[in-house]
Design a protein around this motif. Sequence first.
Motif, short mmCIF file in Angstrom:
data_model
loop_
_atom_site.label_atom_id
_atom_site.label_comp_id
_atom_site.label_asym_id
_atom_site.label_seq_id
_atom_site.Cartn_x
_atom_site.Cartn_y
_atom_site.Cartn_z
N SER A 178 -6.72 -7.21 -3.51
CA SER A 178 -6.42 -7.11 -4.62
C SER A 178 -7.11 -5.45 -4.73
CB SER A 178 -7.98 -7.56 -5.33
OG SER A 178 -9.02 -7.30 -3.84
N GLY A 179 -7.23 -4.40 -3.98
CA GLY A 179 -7.38 -3.69 -4.89
C GLY A 179 -6.11 -2.26 -5.04
N THR A 180 -5.64 -2.89 -3.92
CA THR A 180 -4.47 -1.64 -3.67
C THR A 180 -2.90 -1.77 -5.34
OG1 THR A 180 -2.66 -0.21 -2.14
CG2 THR A 180 -2.93 -3.43 -1.83
N THR A 181 -1.91 -1.86 -4.79
CA THR A 181 -0.95 -2.01 -6.11
C THR A 181 0.57 -1.61 -5.30
OG1 THR A 181 0.28 -1.41 -8.23
CG2 THR A 181 -0.93 0.68 -6.63
N LEU A 182 1.44 -2.26 -5.48
CA LEU A 182 3.02 -2.86 -4.74
C LEU A 182 3.49 -1.51 -5.85
CD1 LEU A 182 2.80 -6.11 -3.31
CD2 LEU A 182 1.80 -3.65 -2.27
N VAL A 183 3.22 -1.23 -6.69
CA VAL A 183 3.96 -0.28 -7.75
C VAL A 183 4.84 0.17 -6.99
CG1 VAL A 183 4.80 0.67 -9.82
CG2 VAL A 183 2.96 -1.02 -9.51
N ILE A 204 4.36 -13.35 -7.53
CA ILE A 204 4.48 -11.49 -7.04
C ILE A 204 4.40 -10.70 -8.01
CG2 ILE A 204 4.96 -9.56 -4.63
CD1 ILE A 204 4.52 -12.95 -3.48
N GLN A 205 5.52 -10.21 -8.74
CA GLN A 205 6.46 -9.52 -9.63
C GLN A 205 5.05 -8.85 -10.61
OE1 GLN A 205 8.01 -7.62 -9.12
NE2 GLN A 205 10.21 -8.13 -8.07
N LEU A 263 8.25 -2.46 -4.46
CA LEU A 263 8.72 -4.34 -4.80
C LEU A 263 10.34 -3.51 -5.26
CD1 LEU A 263 6.18 -6.09 -6.12
CD2 LEU A 263 7.33 -5.99 -3.26
N PRO A 264 11.12 -4.58 -5.49
CA PRO A 264 12.50 -4.25 -6.23
C PRO A 264 11.80 -4.70 -6.99
CG PRO A 264 12.60 -6.90 -5.15
CD PRO A 264 10.76 -6.18 -4.43
N LEU A 288 9.87 -11.05 0.77
CA LEU A 288 9.92 -10.34 2.40
C LEU A 288 9.69 -8.50 2.03
CD1 LEU A 288 10.52 -9.40 5.33
CD2 LEU A 288 13.51 -9.75 4.51
N SER A 289 10.65 -7.95 0.56
CA SER A 289 9.97 -6.84 0.35
C SER A 289 8.22 -6.85 -0.26
CB SER A 289 10.08 -6.37 -1.19
OG SER A 289 12.16 -6.58 -0.74
N ALA A 290 8.09 -7.55 -0.36
CA ALA A 290 6.40 -7.83 -0.54
C ALA A 290 5.40 -7.51 0.39
CB ALA A 290 5.78 -8.88 -1.76
N VAL A 291 5.91 -8.58 1.79
CA VAL A 291 4.89 -8.62 2.81
C VAL A 291 5.50 -6.98 3.35
CG1 VAL A 291 5.94 -9.93 5.48
CG2 VAL A 291 5.57 -10.85 3.02
N GLU A 292 6.74 -6.77 3.76
CA GLU A 292 6.95 -5.71 4.33
C GLU A 292 6.10 -4.20 3.47
OE1 GLU A 292 10.96 -5.07 4.38
OE2 GLU A 292 11.37 -6.25 5.88
#
Length: 433
Positions: free
Chosen positions: A380-385, A264-265, A388-389, A352-356
């Motif tokens: 796949s077309g978005t970002t979690l930058v 995930i990271q 996430l911690p 948990l942070s990724a899911v939320e």
Amino acid sequence: IFVLKGLLHLVNNRTYSKSTRLPGTQRRLAHHDAFYLLMWKLVDRCGNFFESLTTEPDVALPFIIPLLDYAVAAKENGQLFANAQIVAFTLMRLSAAREFSILLNATIKEHIPFEVPALTTGTYNDLIIVTLLQILGCRQQPPRPSGTHNLQDSNALDLKPVGAPSPSDNLAGQKSIIEKTLVAASPSLPHQTYRPAATAIMSIHETCAIIICNISPYVTGLLTTTALQLMSFFELAVRPTWLVLHPSYPSILMFIVEAFANIIQYQYRACPTLLYNLCRQRSKVHKVYMEITAPLKVDGTPTSAANDSPSHAGSDATAGTPSNSSDLQLTLASEEVIPRSIRERIKIGTLLSAVEAAEPILVRAIAKNPSIPDPVTILSGTTLVGLLPAPHPIVVRRFAPHPTTDAWTNAVLWGYIFMHEKHVGDGAKIKLF
């Protein structure tokens, strides 16, 4: 390189002899066990051999399928446990090299001579992960059909845990509780089946989990099959009734959660299927987080607070407490189930942070367009930058030589000699000159 190619020809003999179109056209070598043992010792002791094997894709990748085929055969026959141990040691030593883990992203071109469920293509990472999860005892049903967006539904997953009920001495009194719980069907996974495994094979499960954890930061893509297998094993590994079956199983949970966190990271955009399945199991992820970070319980009594917890998760001190007092110790909040030293290193907060962070994105997109054929494309077309911690440092576990390992290797070698050399111990065959 010459030694590598020669050894590959010998090691691959067993696999190639099973893959010929006309049976019996390729003679199988009688002493192939010794070649795998020789390869292991060369990988462990010869620096030039190890460097060539981890940096030359034309030489390194053809070894993967023979090694896994050898391990699968050993899993099916408990008497060949030493063979599985040799493969586990070899892959663990190789997976500690970053260059080797990167090579595993290559697409498989060879024929796979052993049964791998629903895996017809993919990379060597997919093959290694699925095969090792097979050894760990995980089974998966066909992938979830596209166009179904119920994130709560988990019936697409099935488990086939392996492990004979053998709790530690301090949990011996709970044996009947464990056996009753193992045969009870879970509401979310109604078609589970369990079968016992040899204790010897259970001892290499931790090594299999370490290999998956070592290669996880460098995985640039996972098949849906592989992601479902990982999620299925996560479902199994968070069960207290499974964790108490062997002393190494809490460590396996730590390694699998760390593998999830690594993907995930560091490789999230290439592996959105894994995050999508985590979102479908968000209630379980949250429950596991609350139990692991809850105050520890010894004999049913809370002792002290666990490691730090993110503010968004709340502080429900009663989370994970079972309704039946007889099952009180069989929770993740119990010291006997997950020791404190392991509990503090489980990176469940990242999951948990990724899911939320990802769940609201999925909900909004599906609400706007309920006819999306594949919701995985949303992730796949978005970002979690920024959501996430901070990325945790990559931790690689290396194989450390030990006198006990040397003694075991010598015992295995002499066992091969006595099994295959009929004149050993025959005084009449001794010749001085």
